[in-house]
Design an enzyme around this catalytic site. Sequence first.
Site, PDB file in Angstrom:
ATOM      1  N   CYS A  15      40.791  35.672  42.327  1.00 60.83           N
ATOM      2  CA  CYS A  15      40.724  36.825  43.424  1.00 60.83           C
ATOM      3  C   CYS A  15      39.294  37.092  44.017  1.00 60.83           C
ATOM      4  O   CYS A  15      39.124  37.368  45.039  1.00 60.83           O
ATOM      5  CB  CYS A  15      41.476  37.803  42.797  1.00 60.83           C
ATOM      6  N   CYS A  16      38.490  37.157  42.731  1.00 55.07           N
ATOM      7  CA  CYS A  16      37.063  37.708  43.277  1.00 55.07           C
ATOM      8  C   CYS A  16      36.426  36.594  43.889  1.00 55.07           C
ATOM      9  O   CYS A  16      35.556  37.048  44.881  1.00 55.07           O
ATOM     10  CB  CYS A  16      36.314  37.921  41.936  1.00 55.07           C
ATOM     11  N   CYS A  58      37.014  47.095  43.344  1.00 52.54           N
ATOM     12  CA  CYS A  58      38.274  47.111  43.997  1.00 52.54           C
ATOM     13  C   CYS A  58      39.388  48.022  43.276  1.00 52.54           C
ATOM     14  O   CYS A  58      39.152  48.187  41.817  1.00 52.54           O
ATOM     15  CB  CYS A  58      38.854  45.656  43.949  1.00 52.54           C
ATOM     16  N   CYS A  97      41.421  46.917  40.047  1.00 48.71           N
ATOM     17  CA  CYS A  97      40.736  46.494  38.872  1.00 48.71           C
ATOM     18  C   CYS A  97      39.631  47.566  38.345  1.00 48.71           C
ATOM     19  O   CYS A  97      38.643  47.000  37.568  1.00 48.71           O
ATOM     20  CB  CYS A  97      39.967  45.090  39.282  1.00 48.71           C
ATOM     21  N   CYS A 112      32.054  40.117  38.964  1.00 45.50           N
ATOM     22  CA  CYS A 112      32.742  39.203  40.052  1.00 45.50           C
ATOM     23  C   CYS A 112      32.381  37.842  40.176  1.00 45.50           C
ATOM     24  O   CYS A 112      33.035  37.088  40.575  1.00 45.50           O
ATOM     25  CB  CYS A 112      33.112  40.252  41.233  1.00 45.50           C
TER      26      CYS A 112
END
Length: 234
Positions: free
Chosen positions: A119-120, A205, A208, A229
Site C-alpha cells: 500500500c505504501c 495515513c 495506519c 513507508c
Amino acid sequence: MSVGGVDLEDLARESARLETATPQEVLAWTFARFRGQRVGLSSAFGAEGCALIHLAREQQPDVPVYTIDTGYLFAESVALREAYRAMGADIRVVEPLITIRTQAERHGPDLFAREPDACCEIRKVEPMRRILTLLDVWITAVRRDQSDTRQHTPIVGTAARPDGALVVKVAPLARWTRRDTWAYIFDHALPYNRLLDAGYTSIGCEPCTRPAAGDERSGRWAGRDKTECGIHHL
C-alpha cells in the site's frame, strides 16, 4: 567520486562540515550552493515539517513544498496543509496514480491492513519517485532522534530517481530533538496538527496511525515490524 553529475566526496565533506551548523545555516548553504537548480521541500506536515517550511521560507519565500495526498489522510492533516497554503506557501499536492477504489479492485479492499508495504509503495513511494524527477535538491525534515532507522541521517546525502540519477538530499533538522522542534513552533506561533495534542506523535495515513506508546514513530503501523513507508529509502 562523481555519480550522475553529483560529487559524492564533496557532498560528504560538506555534510561533515555542516554537522555543527544551525538549520538556518544549512538552508543558507543549500540555497546558495544550488542556486539556479530545482530545490524543493517535501512535507507531510508533521511538527518538524511545519518548522522546516517556516525556516525555508524565511530565506526563500517561493521555495516549493511537495506533499503527497494518499487519499487516506486525516481531515486535520488536510486542513493544516491548506492553512500553510493560505499563509503563502507554494504547496504542490501529488497524488497516487490510482484511486483507492481502483486499488481495491486490483488488490482487494484494505490493502493497508494486509500488505502495508504494498500500500505504501502505491500511495506514497511511487508519488515520491515522481517528485524526485522534478528536483535536483530535496530538502527533508527528518530528525535523527525520531527512530532507530533515522539515527544515522546525514546532513547532506543523496536519493535516487527511478532512472538511477542522484538527487542531493538535505536534512537541516537532522540534529534537532523533539524539544527543539516544539520550541521553534511555539516561539513562532506556527500552526500544527491538533492531533499532536491528543497522544499522536507522528501522523501519517489514518488507517495506519495510532497514538504513540513508545518512541516517536511507534504509533505508525502499530503492532507491525514496520516504521518507515519507504520514501526515505529512495
